[in-house]
Write an enzyme that holds these catalytic residues in place. Sequence first.
Site, PDB file in Angstrom:
ATOM      1  N   ARG A 210      -8.645  -2.133  -1.287  1.00 31.41           N
ATOM      2  CA  ARG A 210      -7.998  -0.916  -0.885  1.00 31.41           C
ATOM      3  C   ARG A 210      -7.575  -0.349  -2.382  1.00 31.41           C
ATOM      4  O   ARG A 210      -7.572   0.747  -2.491  1.00 31.41           O
ATOM      5  CB  ARG A 210      -7.382  -1.131   0.249  1.00 31.41           C
ATOM      6  CG  ARG A 210      -6.528   0.185   0.459  1.00 31.41           C
ATOM      7  CD  ARG A 210      -5.613   0.141   1.713  1.00 31.41           C
ATOM      8  NE  ARG A 210      -4.924  -1.093   1.720  1.00 31.41           N
ATOM      9  CZ  ARG A 210      -3.751  -1.034   1.576  1.00 31.41           C
ATOM     10  NH1 ARG A 210      -3.273   0.161   0.805  1.00 31.41           N
ATOM     11  NH2 ARG A 210      -2.828  -2.076   1.537  1.00 31.41           N
ATOM     12  N   LYS A 211      -6.973  -1.476  -3.008  1.00 36.33           N
ATOM     13  CA  LYS A 211      -6.352  -0.715  -4.236  1.00 36.33           C
ATOM     14  C   LYS A 211      -7.240  -0.493  -5.123  1.00 36.33           C
ATOM     15  O   LYS A 211      -7.038   0.529  -6.019  1.00 36.33           O
ATOM     16  CB  LYS A 211      -5.055  -2.035  -4.827  1.00 36.33           C
ATOM     17  CG  LYS A 211      -4.137  -2.294  -3.999  1.00 36.33           C
ATOM     18  CD  LYS A 211      -3.222  -3.422  -4.685  1.00 36.33           C
ATOM     19  CE  LYS A 211      -2.066  -3.463  -3.386  1.00 36.33           C
ATOM     20  NZ  LYS A 211      -2.339  -4.158  -1.965  1.00 36.33           N
TER      21      LYS A 211
ATOM     22  N   TRP B 278       1.470   7.406   4.381  1.00 38.45           N
ATOM     23  CA  TRP B 278       0.694   8.230   3.078  1.00 38.45           C
ATOM     24  C   TRP B 278      -0.754   7.625   2.737  1.00 38.45           C
ATOM     25  O   TRP B 278      -1.460   8.076   2.293  1.00 38.45           O
ATOM     26  CB  TRP B 278       1.720   7.939   1.671  1.00 38.45           C
ATOM     27  CG  TRP B 278       2.401   6.729   1.584  1.00 38.45           C
ATOM     28  CD1 TRP B 278       1.688   5.661   0.984  1.00 38.45           C
ATOM     29  CD2 TRP B 278       3.629   6.239   1.995  1.00 38.45           C
ATOM     30  NE1 TRP B 278       2.747   4.680   0.864  1.00 38.45           N
ATOM     31  CE2 TRP B 278       4.090   4.979   1.611  1.00 38.45           C
ATOM     32  CE3 TRP B 278       4.591   7.130   2.808  1.00 38.45           C
ATOM     33  CZ2 TRP B 278       4.878   4.090   1.842  1.00 38.45           C
ATOM     34  CZ3 TRP B 278       5.704   6.313   2.906  1.00 38.45           C
ATOM     35  CH2 TRP B 278       6.016   5.090   2.614  1.00 38.45           C
TER      36      TRP B 278
ATOM     37  N   ARG C 258      -0.330   0.067  -6.685  1.00 37.22           N
ATOM     38  CA  ARG C 258      -0.222  -1.116  -7.737  1.00 37.22           C
ATOM     39  C   ARG C 258      -1.517  -1.297  -8.359  1.00 37.22           C
ATOM     40  O   ARG C 258      -2.594  -1.132  -7.963  1.00 37.22           O
ATOM     41  CB  ARG C 258      -0.004  -2.086  -7.009  1.00 37.22           C
ATOM     42  CG  ARG C 258       1.662  -2.219  -6.458  1.00 37.22           C
ATOM     43  CD  ARG C 258       2.098  -3.657  -5.840  1.00 37.22           C
ATOM     44  NE  ARG C 258       1.515  -3.532  -4.237  1.00 37.22           N
ATOM     45  CZ  ARG C 258       1.771  -4.653  -3.502  1.00 37.22           C
ATOM     46  NH1 ARG C 258       2.768  -5.602  -3.889  1.00 37.22           N
ATOM     47  NH2 ARG C 258       1.415  -4.536  -2.363  1.00 37.22           N
TER      48      ARG C 258
ATOM     49  N   ASP D  85      12.367  -3.119   2.052  1.00 36.71           N
ATOM     50  CA  ASP D  85      13.030  -3.086   0.874  1.00 36.71           C
ATOM     51  C   ASP D  85      14.118  -2.333   0.870  1.00 36.71           C
ATOM     52  O   ASP D  85      15.325  -2.837   0.583  1.00 36.71           O
ATOM     53  CB  ASP D  85      12.181  -2.684  -0.227  1.00 36.71           C
ATOM     54  CG  ASP D  85      12.398  -3.269  -1.667  1.00 36.71           C
ATOM     55  OD1 ASP D  85      13.220  -3.985  -1.715  1.00 36.71           O
ATOM     56  OD2 ASP D  85      11.616  -2.895  -2.554  1.00 36.71           O
TER      57      ASP D  85
END
Length: 819
Positions: free
Chosen positions: A404-405, A438, A774, A574
């Site tokens: 996916r990245k 998103w 990333r 986070d």
Amino acid sequence: MRVAVLDVDGTLVPDTLAGSLPAMLAERGWCPPDRLARLRQAMAGSDPESTAAAMRANELFAASLTDVPCRVVAQVVAELWQARRGRVFPFVRPMVTALRRAGFTVMLISGGPHDMVAHLAAELGIELFCGTRFAEEDGLYTGEVAGTALPAKHEVVADLAGGRGVSWSPSMALGNSLGDATVLRRAGHPIAFEASPGLRLLAAEHGWPLADRHSLPVVLRNRLGLDQPPEPGHEPQPCPAPGPMPSLMPGPVPVRRPGRPPGAASRLGPCSGPGPASVPVPVAGPVAGPAGGPRVSGEAVRRAAQRLSERILAEVSARGAIKGATGSRAIESALLLTLLRREGRLPRRQARLHTYLARCAPAAEPFEAAVINATLHGITIGERERERLIDATFHRAEQHSSARKKLALAAILAAVGPEPFQVHAPSEAFEHRGQTTWTRLRLMAIHLLNTADPVAPELTARLLAATEHGQRHGVIEHMTFSHLFALLALHRVLPGHPVISDGIGHLVAALNPDDGLPFITSEEIFATATAGLALSRAGACPPTITAMADYLAGQQASDGGWPYAEGVRQTDTDSTAHVLAFLHAVDVDRYHQPIEAGRANLCRFIGPGGGVATYHPSHPPEAAMTANTALVLTPYRHAHAAPLHRAISFLLDTQQPDGTFERSWSLSEANAMFRAIHALRAAYQHHPLAHHGRLQPAITAAEGRLLATAHTDGGWGQTPAEPSDPVSTAYTLTALAPAHQHTATIERGLAYLLRHQDADGGYTTSISDQAAPRPLRYSVPILTNNFVLLALTYLHPGLHLSSPHRGGRGPARQDRARR
């Protein structure tokens, strides 16, 4: 109510009704070939009696339908039925007629696709039936199993009965596999039809009659008195062992009935350590260099911290919020310029974007340089070169690599290149269910861009609706990156649409003064929480700190968590952990309710293995998020003893041999390490002998790695091979301060931070460690300021900063004194 429960695949037809459905969809371009291959591989050689194998096959078939229009599948199913209806055993229609005349309510219950079962039911005049249903949304299949007839067929019988009582003793059940066992056990007249080996053994144990396609009419006449004439020349006899399980669609199989997971999926907020203010770390004395080593005076540290705190306080609005503005990035700027060109909009803005990209080119990293060259000069690269560039971009960030990245990076290069858009990626890279809001939007857009003409109108309608709804209040989820892909995809099928025009307006309004577009427009919540933690430890301006805490408490979402920015729907662990640490440091009693709800939110994320994910409990756990959660729960350790123990075990188990941890959302290895060190140290202080004595060795290994990787200039880089930078140095010093405060290494690191402070007190020139998607870097300058100030409070715990505002010591310092 007397029922006759009939299985379908292998019982009413010799194999499966829908066995060739995946292949037919693949031939027409609706089922990705890799999905079909995975489904076939899963079924080939699988145990016909294995419930797990059958469940996996159903899940893979559902996945192969991801984003396929329901109408398309319905058309193919109807065509397949016409080809397969002649495969129905000759005894079936007379049997159903005889059962109905005898007063039975006939039901078809199958593990095959519900739509296929519906065709058979209509052919036989049966009103009550059930098969495996696949989840739908916006006229498209989602890739998930919505419901199935198994593993408890008797429960399905009750559902189909609709509240009417089922009399099982006079009822009849017909099936061929162990999946039919629940109804065969209950029915007074069970019949094992051409039974699988497992069902044959069960039938022998219970004395159930066996039948095959020839002997069944005789068995029905003898057992039920049905007037259906048997085929001549056949009497009941043991039936032969069945053949191997079909290679595609299985018969009745147990499949879980999953709930729909919330949208969740790439990390948007920045990365940083947990709120150390929530960690019960012992307070040491002022920094003092070792004999003969460099020395930084306490007054120099105090002056640096004073200037830095004033720089941070200047960012706090009257509401108590820090915007957390993000620096411009070439990637989003290039995508916006591409969109404006294709839509023929805003030529002056196009020129300014062109100028911005030209300014970025000389210092651009290889990936951004390729994006700029394609956008400004039409210089594109081939597929193999693209793959090499993407692999090189993930170099030293292998942990971030995934289908996916990689798809996100490939899509960027394809989007700014010549049309048509084309990205080669495994189909699972396009999966978006269960991802963040998103990520779902971006993947839907990339899928539409990558779909061959003609694009299914359902895909367009869903993306249009999601975009229109999402941009009602500005840039969707503050994420320009995903918003741009949505508009580029819509331009392909609906050029000039008002939704595209509205979206362009929002994106242009988000441009920075340097004429570039940022990755995200703001991150008020994360920036305010991290700033508040540092300011509260420094004792700076208590009234402003309280205003910041009040602001954050008011931003809590309904699930008890916090998103990274105001107005964003997707919460994350986070941001939640940092806000909770700050509220705890300011006033536990004042913020009791949001703290309780936030703790409950984090506890839901701690899995059986102790790990904590960022966005959804089902996502892969991360060491940094786990350490965050452990730190926030430590002050309440008696209420959360078991999950805390699991979380610390996860950290111990995932530490690398060199002492590091997976870097999560940061490009700096010290980011996750300082969180983990503080979490492990907190656990050690409360129970040194816990975890079989593994705590201290783990702490020593992590600290040893950081001590050994200091550079000669006194600082630390994102990795040992990279040059020093202020934020990586701040992370490291925060990790080492509790145990190594009086060492030359720490003193040199402190001197490095003071040397690199800007004239205005901040650290805006520091390289950023934030990455999204990333490993692409983006910058939120205020975060470096926040974490450097946090480091100074650990190195010089006695700071008592003066304030331009009036105020006393405040609850923040009182709470720290208590701990």
